[in-house]
Design an enzyme around this catalytic site. Structure first.
Site, short mmCIF file in Angstrom:
data_model
loop_
_atom_site.label_atom_id
_atom_site.label_comp_id
_atom_site.label_asym_id
_atom_site.label_seq_id
_atom_site.Cartn_x
_atom_site.Cartn_y
_atom_site.Cartn_z
N GLY A 179 0.84 -1.20 0.00
CA GLY A 179 0.00 0.00 0.00
C GLY A 179 0.87 1.25 0.00
O GLY A 179 2.10 1.18 0.10
N GLN A 180 0.22 2.40 -0.10
CA GLN A 180 0.97 3.67 -0.13
C GLN A 180 1.85 3.81 1.11
O GLN A 180 3.03 4.09 1.04
CB GLN A 180 0.01 4.85 -0.14
CG GLN A 180 -0.93 4.93 -1.29
CD GLN A 180 -1.61 6.29 -1.28
OE1 GLN A 180 -1.01 7.28 -1.65
NE2 GLN A 180 -2.85 6.35 -0.83
N LEU A 239 -6.40 -9.88 5.76
CA LEU A 239 -7.30 -9.35 6.79
C LEU A 239 -8.77 -9.67 6.49
O LEU A 239 -9.62 -9.47 7.36
CB LEU A 239 -7.11 -7.83 6.96
CG LEU A 239 -5.98 -7.42 7.93
CD1 LEU A 239 -4.62 -7.80 7.44
CD2 LEU A 239 -6.04 -5.94 8.27
N ALA A 287 -5.64 -2.07 4.87
CA ALA A 287 -7.02 -1.61 5.09
C ALA A 287 -7.80 -1.75 3.81
O ALA A 287 -7.23 -1.78 2.71
CB ALA A 287 -7.03 -0.15 5.54
N TYR A 346 -3.73 2.81 11.77
CA TYR A 346 -4.12 4.08 11.14
C TYR A 346 -5.63 4.18 11.02
O TYR A 346 -6.31 3.21 10.69
CB TYR A 346 -3.50 4.20 9.74
CG TYR A 346 -2.00 4.15 9.77
CD1 TYR A 346 -1.27 5.27 10.14
CD2 TYR A 346 -1.32 2.97 9.47
CE1 TYR A 346 0.12 5.22 10.19
CE2 TYR A 346 0.06 2.91 9.52
CZ TYR A 346 0.77 4.04 9.89
OH TYR A 346 2.14 3.99 9.95
N THR A 394 -8.84 7.52 10.21
CA THR A 394 -9.16 8.54 9.20
C THR A 394 -10.06 9.64 9.75
O THR A 394 -10.82 9.41 10.69
CB THR A 394 -9.87 7.83 8.02
OG1 THR A 394 -10.45 8.81 7.17
CG2 THR A 394 -11.00 6.92 8.49
N TYR A 415 -17.24 3.28 4.63
CA TYR A 415 -15.81 3.20 4.95
C TYR A 415 -15.55 3.82 6.34
O TYR A 415 -14.88 3.21 7.18
CB TYR A 415 -15.01 3.93 3.87
CG TYR A 415 -13.57 4.20 4.21
CD1 TYR A 415 -12.62 3.17 4.19
CD2 TYR A 415 -13.13 5.49 4.52
CE1 TYR A 415 -11.28 3.42 4.49
CE2 TYR A 415 -11.80 5.75 4.82
CZ TYR A 415 -10.89 4.71 4.81
OH TYR A 415 -9.57 4.96 5.10
N LYS A 452 -14.00 1.98 9.68
CA LYS A 452 -12.75 2.44 10.32
C LYS A 452 -13.01 2.79 11.78
O LYS A 452 -12.20 2.52 12.66
CB LYS A 452 -12.17 3.64 9.57
CG LYS A 452 -11.63 3.34 8.18
CD LYS A 452 -10.45 2.38 8.15
CE LYS A 452 -9.18 2.98 8.71
NZ LYS A 452 -8.03 2.05 8.59
P1 NDP Z 1 -3.73 1.71 0.35
O1 NDP Z 1 -5.07 1.44 -0.22
O2 NDP Z 1 -2.68 2.35 -0.49
O3 NDP Z 1 -3.11 0.36 0.91
C1 NDP Z 1 -3.87 -0.55 1.63
C2 NDP Z 1 -3.15 -1.85 1.66
O4 NDP Z 1 -3.99 -2.79 2.31
C3 NDP Z 1 -2.81 -2.41 0.27
O5 NDP Z 1 -1.49 -2.90 0.25
C4 NDP Z 1 -3.79 -3.56 0.12
O6 NDP Z 1 -3.28 -4.65 -0.62
C5 NDP Z 1 -3.94 -3.97 1.56
N1 NDP Z 1 -5.14 -4.78 1.73
C6 NDP Z 1 -6.37 -4.61 1.21
N2 NDP Z 1 -7.16 -5.63 1.56
C7 NDP Z 1 -6.40 -6.46 2.29
C8 NDP Z 1 -6.63 -7.69 2.92
N3 NDP Z 1 -7.80 -8.32 2.82
N4 NDP Z 1 -5.63 -8.26 3.60
C9 NDP Z 1 -4.42 -7.69 3.67
N5 NDP Z 1 -4.12 -6.53 3.10
C10 NDP Z 1 -5.12 -5.93 2.41
O7 NDP Z 1 -3.96 2.53 1.70
P2 NDP Z 1 -3.08 3.67 2.37
O8 NDP Z 1 -1.66 3.24 2.42
O9 NDP Z 1 -3.43 4.94 1.74
O10 NDP Z 1 -3.72 3.66 3.83
C11 NDP Z 1 -3.00 3.32 5.00
C12 NDP Z 1 -3.90 3.57 6.19
O11 NDP Z 1 -4.27 4.95 6.24
C13 NDP Z 1 -5.21 2.79 6.17
O12 NDP Z 1 -5.54 2.41 7.47
C14 NDP Z 1 -6.23 3.82 5.68
O13 NDP Z 1 -7.53 3.52 6.13
C15 NDP Z 1 -5.68 5.07 6.33
N6 NDP Z 1 -6.09 6.30 5.66
C16 NDP Z 1 -5.92 6.44 4.30
C17 NDP Z 1 -6.33 7.59 3.66
C18 NDP Z 1 -6.18 7.76 2.19
O14 NDP Z 1 -6.49 8.85 1.68
N7 NDP Z 1 -5.69 6.76 1.46
C19 NDP Z 1 -6.92 8.73 4.42
C20 NDP Z 1 -6.99 8.48 5.86
C21 NDP Z 1 -6.59 7.32 6.42
P3 NDP Z 1 -3.06 -4.61 -2.21
O15 NDP Z 1 -1.82 -3.78 -2.40
O16 NDP Z 1 -2.88 -6.02 -2.57
O17 NDP Z 1 -4.30 -3.97 -2.77
#
Ligand code: NDP
Length: 297
Positions: free
Chosen positions: A10-11, A36, A59, A98, A100, A124, A128
């Protein structure tokens, strides 16, 4: 110290692997290795790692799709989080999670403090919030960091979308009546590393208190202001390929989405600043650094 990270692609997860490395051995899992959506499988994964710290960057983040898939989003963002919290507690590991600004309804005119009334507008946000509550109900040593408008070098995010369509279209139309603090994934992960080091010191000294903390970039803008800044910076760096001449402000009503979003997403970071004593960059600085990196690629 062994640190387990979920959501490694993820990011934030991707940046965490680099940022946490100086603290110890980072064991980072993707969704196949720690899924998850199957909460019942997680305790044994965590037991096999025996981490001192768990950073949950996984997430369900597809805000609009969550309206149709709230059950799945709840499993990932709440049920699994409860299982991770319980495993962390049993193993005396620190859990960093994390959340939101979407736990709030965005009706305020002042930055939200951690304990302001919560009222999510969409599925969502509800999932959260349920995740936050699952951690609180479990106890142990945990920190929940609420952040906003995350962007970075990887994954689906606003920065990358705007960079792409600015090469394709003359005019961009972007929502101007939602206010927030665009926060770079790299800054989130760098701050997280300092938070982990700080919390581990506190734990050793018996001074640790769990809690929810707002942790965002400084400053504020609208999606329109953010898009305008992205296009202006991109034009400076890659003028010849940028087609977009105009970034037109529109209202949320003119851009309906399945999930309602808060109009005001600014979080008050005073509690975070006081506890951790770290400098949070202004969103413009985070943007400039990220675009520099993208240009270098
Ligand atoms: P991303 O969507 O970029 O990354 C989420 C990661 O979770 C991805 O690597 C994804 O896998 C993984 N994921 C999804 N489903 C599952 C699963 N079933 N089991 C295991 N892993 C899974 O999110 P961010 O990095 O942006 O978010 C990080 C945190 O920050 C999260 O808690 C998010 O709720 C929170 N947040 C994000 C915001 C945003 O604008 N993005 C704003 C506020 C809070 P895959 O790479 O395979 O898809």
């Amino acid at each position: 110290m062994r640190i387990m990270v979920t959501g490694r692609n993820g990011q934030v997860g991707w940046e965490l692997r680099r940022a946490l490395a100086p603290l110890g051995e980072v064991v980072a899992f993707d969704r196949h290795e720690a899924d998850l959506s199957k909460p019942e499988t997680l305790a044994s994964v965590i037991a096999s790692v025996q981490p001192q710290v768990i950073v949950n960057a996984a997430a369900y983040t597809a805000v609009d799709k969550a309206e149709e898939e709230e059950g799945l989003a709840h499993r990932i963002n709440a049920d699994a989080v409860g299982v991770i919290a319980e495993a962390a507690r049993k193993q005396h590991a620190l859990l960093v999670h994390y959340s939101t600004d979407y736990v709030f309804d965005g009706a305020s005119k002042n930055p939200y403090r951690e304990d302001d009334p919560i009222a999510p507008l969409n599925a969502y946000g509800r999932t959260k919030l349920a995740g936050e509550r699952a951690i609180e109900a479990t106890g142990g040593d945990w920190l929940t960091l609420r952040t906003t408008w995350v962007f970075g070098l990887r994954g689906r995010n606003f920065l990358r979308t705007i960079m792409r369509i600015a090469r394709e279209r003359d005019t961009l139309r972007v929502v101007a009546d939602q206010i927030g603090a665009p926060t770079s994934a790299r800054m989130i992960s760098d701050l997280t590393a300092h938070v982990v080091a700080h919390a581990q010191r506190e734990r050793r000294e018996g001074k640790f208190e769990p809690g929810v903390f707002n942790m965002t970039a400084a400053g504020e803008t609208s999606w329109h202001g953010f898009a305008d800044a992205i296009v202006a910076t991109a034009r400076e760096l890659q003028g010849d390929v940028i087609k977009a001449a105009v970034v037109e402000p529109i209202t949320s009503d003119a851009y309906p989405t399945p999930a309602r979003r808060p109009q005001y997403s600014i979080l008050d970071n005073e509690k975070f600043d006081r506890r951790f004593g770290l400098a949070r960059m202004d969103w413009r600085q985070g943007l400039a650094l990220t675009i520099d990196d993208l240009a270098a690629q």
